[in-house]
Design an enzyme around this catalytic site. Sequence first.
Site, PDB file in Angstrom:
ATOM      1  CG  ASP A  66      -1.815   1.197   1.270  1.00 55.89           C
ATOM      2  OD1 ASP A  66      -1.401   2.280   0.810  1.00 55.89           O
ATOM      3  OD2 ASP A  66      -2.950   1.057   1.736  1.00 55.89           O
ATOM      4  CG  HIS A  67       1.253   4.385  -3.067  1.00 56.93           C
ATOM      5  ND1 HIS A  67      -0.040   4.068  -3.388  1.00 56.93           N
ATOM      6  CD2 HIS A  67       1.323   5.737  -3.140  1.00 56.93           C
ATOM      7  CE1 HIS A  67      -0.701   5.182  -3.661  1.00 56.93           C
ATOM      8  NE2 HIS A  67       0.092   6.205  -3.521  1.00 56.93           N
ATOM      9  CG  HIS A 126      -4.392   4.572  -0.229  1.00 59.49           C
ATOM     10  ND1 HIS A 126      -3.469   3.564  -0.287  1.00 59.49           N
ATOM     11  CD2 HIS A 126      -4.624   4.934  -1.521  1.00 59.49           C
ATOM     12  CE1 HIS A 126      -3.158   3.336  -1.550  1.00 59.49           C
ATOM     13  NE2 HIS A 126      -3.855   4.146  -2.320  1.00 59.49           N
TER      14      HIS A 126
HETATM   15  C1  BG6 Z   1      -3.875   4.838  -5.855  1.00 57.92           C
HETATM   16  C2  BG6 Z   1      -5.277   4.940  -6.387  1.00 57.92           C
HETATM   17  O1  BG6 Z   1      -3.739   3.743  -4.996  1.00 57.92           O
HETATM   18  O2  BG6 Z   1      -3.566   6.021  -5.142  1.00 57.92           O
HETATM   19  C3  BG6 Z   1      -5.454   6.162  -7.241  1.00 57.92           C
HETATM   20  O3  BG6 Z   1      -5.564   3.779  -7.141  1.00 57.92           O
HETATM   21  C4  BG6 Z   1      -5.002   7.404  -6.512  1.00 57.92           C
HETATM   22  O4  BG6 Z   1      -6.803   6.317  -7.661  1.00 57.92           O
HETATM   23  C5  BG6 Z   1      -3.618   7.201  -5.914  1.00 57.92           C
HETATM   24  O5  BG6 Z   1      -4.989   8.477  -7.435  1.00 57.92           O
HETATM   25  C6  BG6 Z   1      -3.242   8.366  -5.016  1.00 57.92           C
HETATM   26  O6  BG6 Z   1      -1.910   8.228  -4.647  1.00 57.92           O
HETATM   27  P1  BG6 Z   1      -1.044   9.489  -4.278  1.00 57.92           P
HETATM   28  O7  BG6 Z   1       0.262   8.934  -3.845  1.00 57.92           O
HETATM   29  O8  BG6 Z   1      -0.956  10.344  -5.498  1.00 57.92           O
HETATM   30  O9  BG6 Z   1      -1.789  10.177  -3.188  1.00 57.92           O
END
Ligand code: BG6
Length: 504
Positions: free
Chosen positions: A200-201, A263
Amino acid sequence: MPTRIEVPIGLPNPKQPPEAPPCVTVVFGATGDLTRRKLMPALYNLAAGGHVRDRFAAVGCARRPWTRGEFAAQMRAGVEEFSRNKLDAGVWEWLEPRLDYVSGDFADPATYARLAETLAALDEKLGTAGNRLFYLAVPPDEFGTILRHLRDAGLIVAPTAKTFSRVIVEKPFGRSLETAKQLNGLVAEVLDESQTFRIDHYLGKETVQNIMVFRFANSMFEPLWNRKYVDHVQITAAETVGVGTRGKFYESTGVLRDIVQNHLLEVLTLCAMEPPNSSDADDVRGEKLKVLQALRTPWADTVPNDVVLGQYRGYRAEPDVAPDSVSPTFAAMRVFVDNWRWQGVPFYLRAGKKMAKRVTEVSFHMQPIPLSLFGSGDLCEHVEPNVLTLRIQPEEGITLSFSSKLPGHDFTVTPVVMDMKYTEAFGGEPPEAYERLLLDAMRGDATLFSRRDAVETSWQWIQPMLDYWDANPPKDLPNYDAGSWGPEAADRLMHVDRRVWRNP
Ligand code: BG6
């Protein structure tokens, strides 16, 4: 002006950057967007920072019949376009010969035979020692095929072996409790949990990691971190972008599955968990799990009051989106953590696309003071409660708002803000989430990855909400303008509690 600390973010001792062990990273789905935008720039920056050294290689694997040269050229273009650091010719010269590409169908055993040959050759040439990190940047319905073939080709070895084979699995990890369980079962057929890295980045973001440090490396906040002092918590993840070319994905996912289930819950658990016994992966993940287990179940009779869904005007005209789509691009909700620390404290979660501003943050709104001493003779002055905000992105930082006397000859009270900005305190942009996560997976540290039980518990919590909305799709969609803060109903959700969203 905060004191500038001369240590690059993420590197406690710049002379000894954390270093990956010898290994080859193999990316399935290497011709996709994720590889070009995120993974290759992350590997490049790990190389630039000295985190991967000589005994390192990266192999792309996908159907497209690219040559090694074409793959390398595409990856270079990705780094040029998306890396946080400008491409340095010397670093690229070092990295380029360590890239390789295997094309083939994921269902064809011959693909894995070619991959095995390539890996053996790299071990021989670079001393990568048989260690493998596989990255499945492919849709979940391909996980099973790839994992079984990797096992059958002898490319995944037991966790007890001298060498390691680990697999990073990209989200979405299932689209319901049932599919998440199936997927977990399938992964467990081939891998031990210790070899499974569900990414989960958000957890790789420097500011998300700092939630733990902020809470547990400072003594002054923790005593306030509970229902006695906190009135409510807001967690917002607002994006200005729409779904763009991902209409097909969004139609089957929607914001609840795309952002809330993973997230936002990851951020919530870090904010709400008890201090773990240590920073070990399982101690931390065990405490986070307890928060998920304490989340109040959304019942069919509470969901319509506690959850607001939205869709931006114009969504239905996006490519691959149905003209009568009811897929939500916005959600706001009131959530409770039923335990001793948080009983009765609402956590308001909000996520949306095409919002007024790109901002991800958590704000802790403290209880109001019991009695205002200031104001004119017959009217007490309203004193704004303290708000502590952890700004996750952009403008990463932490602010604390408190009341101060306005200079002058009376006692007029005004809110002021203490503002810590990452760029001022540490200089430069923090590393990208994928850098940290790739490095951790190479080093076998699973702290920032989701464990099987947590993934299933988070699905278990959100499933009744999904079921409710499947059975009762909102009738007012689309219901908010692009560039706004979402539907009016989201404001009403707060107003009935006599609160307002913090719209920075
Ligand atoms: C991803 C989602 O996991 O996270 C996207 O699939 C979203 O829809 C993105 O735009 C948001 O990531 P960040 O790092 O730009 O906040």
